[in-house]
Motif scaffolding. Structure first.
Motif, PDB file in Angstrom:
ATOM      1  N   ASN A  95      44.591  35.003  11.300  1.00 51.63           N
ATOM      2  CA  ASN A  95      43.299  35.172  10.636  1.00 51.63           C
ATOM      3  C   ASN A  95      43.404  36.318   9.650  1.00 51.63           C
ATOM      4  OD1 ASN A  95      41.302  34.637  13.591  1.00 51.63           O
ATOM      5  ND2 ASN A  95      41.626  33.217  11.932  1.00 51.63           N
ATOM      6  N   CYS A  96      42.467  36.306   8.717  1.00 52.06           N
ATOM      7  CA  CYS A  96      42.272  37.439   7.823  1.00 52.06           C
ATOM      8  C   CYS A  96      40.948  38.059   8.227  1.00 52.06           C
ATOM      9  CB  CYS A  96      42.224  36.979   6.368  1.00 52.06           C
ATOM     10  SG  CYS A  96      41.841  38.313   5.220  1.00 52.06           S
ATOM     11  N   CYS A  97      40.981  39.279   8.677  1.00 49.73           N
ATOM     12  CA  CYS A  97      39.782  39.946   9.196  1.00 49.73           C
ATOM     13  C   CYS A  97      39.205  40.910   8.168  1.00 49.73           C
ATOM     14  CB  CYS A  97      40.113  40.724  10.461  1.00 49.73           C
ATOM     15  SG  CYS A  97      40.916  39.725  11.727  1.00 49.73           S
ATOM     16  N   ASP A  98      37.877  40.907   8.081  1.00 45.78           N
ATOM     17  CA  ASP A  98      37.199  41.844   7.204  1.00 45.78           C
ATOM     18  C   ASP A  98      37.084  43.218   7.857  1.00 45.78           C
ATOM     19  OD1 ASP A  98      36.844  39.930   5.232  1.00 45.78           O
ATOM     20  OD2 ASP A  98      34.937  39.273   6.051  1.00 45.78           O
ATOM     21  N   ALA A  99      37.124  43.251   9.173  1.00 46.74           N
ATOM     22  CA  ALA A  99      37.013  44.518   9.902  1.00 46.74           C
ATOM     23  C   ALA A  99      37.590  44.341  11.303  1.00 46.74           C
ATOM     24  CB  ALA A  99      35.549  44.943  10.001  1.00 46.74           C
ATOM     25  N   GLY A 116      37.634  41.017  15.198  1.00 42.77           N
ATOM     26  CA  GLY A 116      36.488  41.519  15.949  1.00 42.77           C
ATOM     27  C   GLY A 116      36.899  42.410  17.099  1.00 42.77           C
ATOM     28  N   SER A 117      35.932  43.150  17.598  1.00 44.38           N
ATOM     29  CA  SER A 117      36.207  44.065  18.695  1.00 44.38           C
ATOM     30  C   SER A 117      36.139  43.322  20.016  1.00 44.38           C
ATOM     31  CB  SER A 117      35.192  45.217  18.691  1.00 44.38           C
ATOM     32  OG  SER A 117      33.896  44.691  18.778  1.00 44.38           O
ATOM     33  N   GLY A 118      37.090  43.541  20.865  1.00 48.04           N
ATOM     34  CA  GLY A 118      37.096  42.924  22.183  1.00 48.04           C
ATOM     35  C   GLY A 118      37.611  41.498  22.194  1.00 48.04           C
ATOM     36  N   GLY A 119      37.773  40.873  21.058  1.00 47.94           N
ATOM     37  CA  GLY A 119      38.307  39.512  20.979  1.00 47.94           C
ATOM     38  C   GLY A 119      37.428  38.510  21.681  1.00 47.94           C
ATOM     39  N   SER A 120      36.564  37.855  20.966  1.00 47.52           N
ATOM     40  CA  SER A 120      35.682  36.848  21.571  1.00 47.52           C
ATOM     41  C   SER A 120      36.304  35.479  21.380  1.00 47.52           C
ATOM     42  CB  SER A 120      34.288  36.915  20.941  1.00 47.52           C
ATOM     43  OG  SER A 120      34.397  36.747  19.547  1.00 47.52           O
TER      44      SER A 120
END
Length: 132
Positions: A95-99, A116-120
């Protein structure tokens, strides 16, 4: 005997007898700036230019005006404000993450994202549904 000077020619006679100025150069071919890619000429509308390298639309794209990638199989991850710079990634595995974090990350098995934080991811979603 003194030599008499010939009378000066009339102004219109001078213009006719003056040597002709060189013919103007033929006009240079006008080049559409969009058709120039580095040292290459490209077809506007079907080809693009990426860092001086020509490419065909539909099969390739340009990331951050500097890196080519295959559309569909690869993606472009470009966040000018981040230190990561221009990154090309495998769309099936990354993935390409924005944050959190900004840039490319690799998706873990059984999850649908690594952003994402915590990986959903999918595992987390199944755990929530099983608990209900």
């Amino acid at each position: 005997a003194a030599a008499t000077a010939a009378p000066a020619p009339a102004a219109d006679e001078t213009a006719r007898s003056a040597p002709a100025s060189p013919a103007p150069a033929p006009p240079k071919e006008t080049v559409d700036p969009r058709s120039v890619c580095g040292a290459h000429r490209i077809r506007v509308g079907s080809q693009g230019c990426c860092g001086g390298v020509p490419f065909s639309f539909g099969r390739y794209a340009c990331c951050g005006k500097e890196k080519l990638y295959k559309t569909g199989a690869q993606g472009c991850c470009f966040h000018p404000e981040s230190k990561a710079g221009v990154q090309i990634y495998d769309t099936a595995k990354q993935n390409c993450c924005d944050a959190h974090p900004t840039g490319v990350c690799t998706i873990k098995s059984g999850e649908y994202t690594c952003c994402g934080s915590g990986g959903s991811g999918a595992k987390e979603e199944r755990k929530r549904k099983e608990a209900e």
